[in-house]
Design a protein around this motif. Structure first.
Motif, mmCIF file in Angstrom:
data_model
loop_
_atom_site.group_PDB
_atom_site.id
_atom_site.type_symbol
_atom_site.label_atom_id
_atom_site.label_comp_id
_atom_site.label_asym_id
_atom_site.label_seq_id
_atom_site.Cartn_x
_atom_site.Cartn_y
_atom_site.Cartn_z
ATOM 1 N N PRO A 224 0.663 -1.343 -0.026
ATOM 2 C CA PRO A 224 -0.310 -0.030 0.248
ATOM 3 C C PRO A 224 0.145 0.892 0.256
ATOM 4 O O PRO A 224 2.044 0.930 0.516
ATOM 5 C CB PRO A 224 -0.640 -0.037 1.285
ATOM 6 N N ASN A 225 0.081 2.336 -0.818
ATOM 7 C CA ASN A 225 1.274 3.588 -0.517
ATOM 8 C C ASN A 225 0.982 4.557 1.067
ATOM 9 O O ASN A 225 0.132 4.100 1.372
ATOM 10 C CB ASN A 225 0.320 4.514 -1.705
ATOM 11 N N ASP A 226 1.297 5.998 0.631
ATOM 12 C CA ASP A 226 1.437 6.200 2.260
ATOM 13 C C ASP A 226 -0.571 6.220 2.824
ATOM 14 O O ASP A 226 -1.331 6.606 3.898
ATOM 15 C CB ASP A 226 2.109 7.773 1.831
ATOM 16 N N ARG A 227 -1.574 6.308 1.571
ATOM 17 C CA ARG A 227 -2.782 7.142 1.630
ATOM 18 C C ARG A 227 -3.446 5.431 2.216
ATOM 19 O O ARG A 227 -4.557 5.447 1.959
ATOM 20 C CB ARG A 227 -3.907 7.758 1.022
ATOM 21 N N GLY A 228 -2.712 4.051 2.237
ATOM 22 C CA GLY A 228 -3.142 3.267 2.424
ATOM 23 C C GLY A 228 -3.554 2.272 0.928
ATOM 24 O O GLY A 228 -4.753 1.110 0.882
ATOM 25 N N PHE A 229 -3.570 3.067 -0.298
ATOM 26 C CA PHE A 229 -4.033 2.205 -0.999
ATOM 27 C C PHE A 229 -3.009 1.284 -2.005
ATOM 28 O O PHE A 229 -1.897 2.090 -2.450
ATOM 29 C CB PHE A 229 -4.367 3.399 -2.623
ATOM 30 N N TRP A 230 -3.468 0.068 -1.921
ATOM 31 C CA TRP A 230 -2.432 -0.642 -3.107
ATOM 32 C C TRP A 230 -2.328 -0.715 -3.708
ATOM 33 O O TRP A 230 -2.894 -0.495 -4.621
ATOM 34 C CB TRP A 230 -2.981 -2.629 -3.219
ATOM 35 N N GLN A 231 -0.863 -0.779 -4.433
ATOM 36 C CA GLN A 231 -0.332 -0.880 -5.825
ATOM 37 C C GLN A 231 1.074 -2.096 -5.847
ATOM 38 O O GLN A 231 1.227 -1.970 -4.971
ATOM 39 C CB GLN A 231 0.099 0.397 -6.144
ATOM 40 N N THR A 232 0.847 -2.274 -7.384
ATOM 41 C CA THR A 232 2.080 -2.791 -7.540
ATOM 42 C C THR A 232 3.797 -2.165 -7.283
ATOM 43 O O THR A 232 2.979 -1.453 -8.344
ATOM 44 C CB THR A 232 1.752 -4.215 -8.947
ATOM 45 N N VAL A 233 4.420 -2.661 -6.812
ATOM 46 C CA VAL A 233 5.473 -1.254 -6.007
ATOM 47 C C VAL A 233 6.166 -2.763 -7.498
ATOM 48 O O VAL A 233 7.952 -1.986 -7.651
ATOM 49 C CB VAL A 233 6.265 -1.882 -4.324
ATOM 50 N N GLY A 234 6.153 -2.990 -8.154
ATOM 51 C CA GLY A 234 7.674 -3.925 -9.342
ATOM 52 C C GLY A 234 6.463 -5.005 -9.509
ATOM 53 O O GLY A 234 6.130 -6.072 -8.961
ATOM 54 N N THR A 235 7.247 -5.476 -11.062
ATOM 55 C CA THR A 235 7.344 -6.180 -11.331
ATOM 56 C C THR A 235 8.233 -7.458 -12.550
ATOM 57 O O THR A 235 8.602 -5.755 -12.589
ATOM 58 C CB THR A 235 5.793 -6.615 -12.736
ATOM 59 N N PHE A 236 9.342 -7.669 -11.785
ATOM 60 C CA PHE A 236 10.307 -8.812 -12.497
ATOM 61 C C PHE A 236 9.869 -9.569 -13.262
ATOM 62 O O PHE A 236 8.885 -10.698 -13.745
ATOM 63 C CB PHE A 236 10.798 -8.959 -11.515
ATOM 64 N N GLU A 237 10.998 -9.844 -15.258
ATOM 65 C CA GLU A 237 10.513 -11.148 -15.352
ATOM 66 C C GLU A 237 11.807 -11.980 -15.217
ATOM 67 O O GLU A 237 12.824 -11.473 -15.298
ATOM 68 C CB GLU A 237 10.672 -10.318 -17.104
ATOM 69 N N ILE A 238 10.959 -12.801 -14.755
ATOM 70 C CA ILE A 238 12.066 -14.434 -14.446
ATOM 71 C C ILE A 238 12.339 -15.012 -15.743
ATOM 72 O O ILE A 238 11.856 -15.731 -16.287
ATOM 73 C CB ILE A 238 12.307 -14.763 -13.391
#
Length: 498
Positions: A224-238
């Motif tokens: 979650p960000n500062d306001r509590g909304f969840w978000q994708t902070v990273g997507t990694f290809e492997i």
């Protein structure tokens, strides 16, 4: 009081101000303070000053989150803490305490179990996720609601993985969905997201709110960000399928994930995607654990290099350097515990049926315990004991310094989860076979024999009673209970009328 009248303390041939004398006494231990208290009345007041005993209490690791005003006599408090610790140690060694089974018949077969500080989360083939708080015996566990409403037709997907920390619970399902619940805010999920393939691995930060999932060739990190909304902070290809996934604890800023995909170990940071920590072609990683600064993992070599058997490698996460290669075993290392081990220690379990303890400052193992007939599947240690679980369903508790087994406990399925603290132990035996032959197909049918379901045990060693007095839950049920014992027999009449 007498203490308030003392301004000067006689120190041999000089008089010292009270504060200065107190500063000198701060360097003394319990025994020396006891001896000083016998010198004179003034010294006795000084040697029993609350500041000194509060500080000793903190130094020995007791009541760390209290302030000096919380207790009126810290000398007595320290004495009680030490007595309680000694009692707990004795109870652990002699298996004295209460044991209860955490069951949930409606859930079908157990799929995954995780626990944190005595709170247990379990996922089932029915798709249900259930919580228990073993710190309060009379607490009835809530069932965490899925996202889809009760109107959805058809069976729910199985639960693949569950994880819990002090504030969140997470479950991943067979159909690639992930639900996140906040333990403070009721049973509805606060966040929900979807992968388009089966989930290979799930990690939840030990503190805070970060979830990492691996599916197909992708690792996703949500927070979650500062306001509590969840978000994708990273997507990694492997390049390969992930087998193990851990979030590095105590990271400030964006989360750091360690992923082991077959024979490559990745260090995944937002600004540095896809950094390879370790890679040796054809040598798959067999287990992984991560602490704040290091990663430890087992590597399987294929025997064509006889001089290099299977090992545990220790890497520094800041420098990406390999610090240590430990252990030489013909069997694969199947589990490793680094984060929950004492400083500079590490404990591993192996397919060769041995539990090994390593000192990270040396390369050879401190002790090697031979226990399980089918290989070790779960392990944890503290400064004096080790608890290990095996594929054959055995739980063993060891005295680490003596290298001796204190006691053991057997259940039918492989042990997949072990967690303990000073006074409690949680173990989970989880079946590999999720849809046993001969068991009823209908999910809401209670006739499936309990031997297929798997079992979770919770031990409480702060209760002084012998295990024989507490093993059978039926003995603790009240006499007006209308259901029978383990086999779900509904009694037509309560016990006291029979």
């Amino acid at each position: 009081s007498f203490q308030n009248e003392i301004n000067e303390v006689p120190f041999f041939d000089i008089q010292l101000p009270y504060e200065l004398a107190l500063k000198i006494f701060q360097y003394l231990g319990k025994t020396e303070l006891g001896r000083c208290a016998q010198v004179s009345r003034t010294w006795k007041v000084l040697a029993e000053d609350e500041v000194l005993w509060y500080r000793l209490c903190q130094q020995e690791g007791y009541l760390l989150d209290t302030s000096i005003s919380d207790h009126s006599c810290w000398k007595l408090t320290l004495k009680n803490c030490r007595a309680r610790e000694s009692t707990l140690k004795t109870n652990w060694k002699n298996r004295i305490g209460a044991v209860s089974q955490l069951r949930y018949e409606l859930g079908g077969v157990l799929c995954d179990v995780h626990s944190r500080d005595g709170v247990v989360i379990a996922g089932y083939t029915s798709g249900e996720v259930r919580l228990w708080d073993t710190r309060t015996w009379d607490y009835t566990a809530p069932i965490l609601e899925p996202v889809h409403g009760p109107g959805d037709a058809g069976p729910q997907p199985h639960v693949s993985f569950v994880r819990i920390n002090s504030s969140l619970a997470v479950a991943a399902y067979e159909d690639g969905t992930i639900s996140v619940w906040n333990l403070m805010f009721g049973r509805e999920p606060i966040h929900h997201y979807q992968h388009n393939q089966r989930i290979q691995a799930l990690a939840l930060g030990s503190e805070g709110a970060t979830v990492a999932t691996a599916s197909g060739f992708e690792v996703k990190v949500e927070s979650p960000n500062d306001r509590g909304f969840w978000q994708t902070v990273g997507t990694f290809e492997i390049q390969k399928l992930v087998n193990f996934l851990n979030l590095v604890p105590d990271v400030t800023g964006s989360p750091v994930t360690v992923a082991a995909a077959e024979d490559i170990v990745y260090l995944l940071k937002a600004e540095d995607p896809g950094k390879i920590l370790h890679s040796v072609y054809g040598q798959p990683v067999t287990c992984l654990d991560v602490s704040a600064h290091e990663a430890a993992f087992g590597v399987k070599t294929f025997g064509w290099l006889l001089n290099e058997p299977n090992q545990i490698l220790l890497y520094n996460l800041e420098t990406s350097q390999c610090l240590k290669k430990m252990g030489n075993s013909i069997g694969d290392f199947t589990c490793v515990s680094l984060q929950n081990s004492p400083p500079n220690m590490l404990v591993t379990g192996n397919k060769d049926r041995r539990v090994r303890v390593f000192d990270l400052r040396k390369s050879e193992s401190l002790c090697s315990l031979y226990a399980h007939q089918l290989g070790v599947s779960a392990v944890q240690m503290d400064d004096w004991k080790i608890v290990s679980g095996g594929e054959e369903g055995l739980i063993c508790v060891w005295d680490q310094r003596m290298g001796t087994k204190l006691w053991e406990m057997h259940a039918r399925h492989p042990v997949r989860h072990v967690w303990f603290n000073s006074h409690s132990l949680i173990t989970a035996n989880i079946p590999d076979e999720k849809s046993p032959r001969g068991a009823s197909i209908a999910a809401d049918d209670l006739t499936m024999h309990c031997k297929h379901r798997g079992i979770i045990y919770a031990y409480d060693f702060s209760v002084d009673q012998l295990p024989a007095e507490s093993v059978l839950p039926i003995c603790r049920s009240s006499y007006d209970d209308v259901t029978g014992y383990n086999y779900n027999i509904g009694l037509a009449v309560p016990y006291d009328n029979i």
